[in-house]
Design a protein around this motif. Structure first.
Motif, mmCIF file in Angstrom:
data_model
loop_
_atom_site.group_PDB
_atom_site.id
_atom_site.type_symbol
_atom_site.label_atom_id
_atom_site.label_comp_id
_atom_site.label_asym_id
_atom_site.label_seq_id
_atom_site.Cartn_x
_atom_site.Cartn_y
_atom_site.Cartn_z
ATOM 1 N N GLN A 119 -11.979 -7.734 7.641
ATOM 2 C CA GLN A 119 -12.406 -6.442 8.176
ATOM 3 C C GLN A 119 -12.728 -5.426 7.086
ATOM 4 O O GLN A 119 -13.475 -4.498 7.313
ATOM 5 C CB GLN A 119 -11.345 -5.867 9.116
ATOM 6 C CG GLN A 119 -11.194 -6.646 10.396
ATOM 7 C CD GLN A 119 -12.479 -6.708 11.188
ATOM 8 O OE1 GLN A 119 -13.150 -5.712 11.396
ATOM 9 N NE2 GLN A 119 -12.863 -7.905 11.615
ATOM 10 N N LYS A 120 -12.173 -5.592 5.910
ATOM 11 C CA LYS A 120 -12.398 -4.620 4.825
ATOM 12 C C LYS A 120 -13.644 -4.866 4.090
ATOM 13 O O LYS A 120 -14.424 -5.609 4.001
ATOM 14 C CB LYS A 120 -11.220 -4.633 3.864
ATOM 15 C CG LYS A 120 -10.009 -4.026 4.514
ATOM 16 C CD LYS A 120 -8.911 -3.820 3.517
ATOM 17 C CE LYS A 120 -7.749 -3.146 4.226
ATOM 18 N NZ LYS A 120 -6.709 -2.764 3.387
ATOM 19 N N TYR A 172 -7.591 -11.763 9.023
ATOM 20 C CA TYR A 172 -8.392 -10.825 9.816
ATOM 21 C C TYR A 172 -8.513 -9.480 9.108
ATOM 22 O O TYR A 172 -9.608 -8.906 9.031
ATOM 23 C CB TYR A 172 -7.756 -10.655 11.204
ATOM 24 C CG TYR A 172 -8.455 -9.630 12.047
ATOM 25 C CD1 TYR A 172 -9.643 -9.941 12.688
ATOM 26 C CD2 TYR A 172 -7.933 -8.353 12.195
ATOM 27 C CE1 TYR A 172 -10.298 -9.006 13.467
ATOM 28 C CE2 TYR A 172 -8.577 -7.401 12.975
ATOM 29 C CZ TYR A 172 -9.760 -7.727 13.593
ATOM 30 O OH TYR A 172 -10.414 -6.800 14.361
ATOM 31 N N LEU A 173 -7.407 -8.977 8.584
ATOM 32 C CA LEU A 173 -7.437 -7.690 7.877
ATOM 33 C C LEU A 173 -8.301 -7.746 6.632
ATOM 34 O O LEU A 173 -9.029 -6.801 6.330
ATOM 35 C CB LEU A 173 -6.024 -7.253 7.520
ATOM 36 C CG LEU A 173 -5.137 -6.832 8.686
ATOM 37 C CD1 LEU A 173 -3.713 -6.579 8.214
ATOM 38 C CD2 LEU A 173 -5.695 -5.598 9.371
ATOM 39 N N ALA A 197 -3.387 -12.871 10.941
ATOM 40 C CA ALA A 197 -3.531 -11.419 10.911
ATOM 41 C C ALA A 197 -3.964 -10.942 9.526
ATOM 42 O O ALA A 197 -4.838 -10.065 9.410
ATOM 43 C CB ALA A 197 -2.214 -10.755 11.310
#
Length: 88
Positions: free
Chosen positions: A87-88, A83-84, A80
């Protein structure tokens, strides 16, 4: 930079896998053991896949709830987080 991170990730997982095997061997020999805190710390710093593989291959710590449920949670949290970051 990305390639270096991948190499570090692979190395920590290989080391973690081997440490789980060494601890299992030491358990069978009845000698000094690696602390559970150290085993979990290796997973937290990136070796969760190696820890899970070590549990399965060496049949080590499979009945301990903090390993049985904790390691998959650590891996999920790491996925997770990656993934975060991506994504940024």
């Amino acid at each position: 930079m990305t390639q270096t991170i991948i190499y570090i990730f692979i190395c920590i997982n290989v080391v973690t896998f081997l440490v789980y095997g060494i601890d299992k061997w030491k358990a069978k020999q009845g000698s000094w053991r690696i602390s559970e805190a150290s085993l979990l710390l290796l997973a937290v710093i990136g070796g969760s896949i190696g820890a899970l593989l070590g549990m399965q291959v060496w049949h080590h710590k499979t009945k301990h709830k903090k390993f049985k449920y904790g390691l998959p949670l650590i891996l999920f949290a790491q996925i997770a987080l990656i993934y975060l970051i991506i994504q940024k």
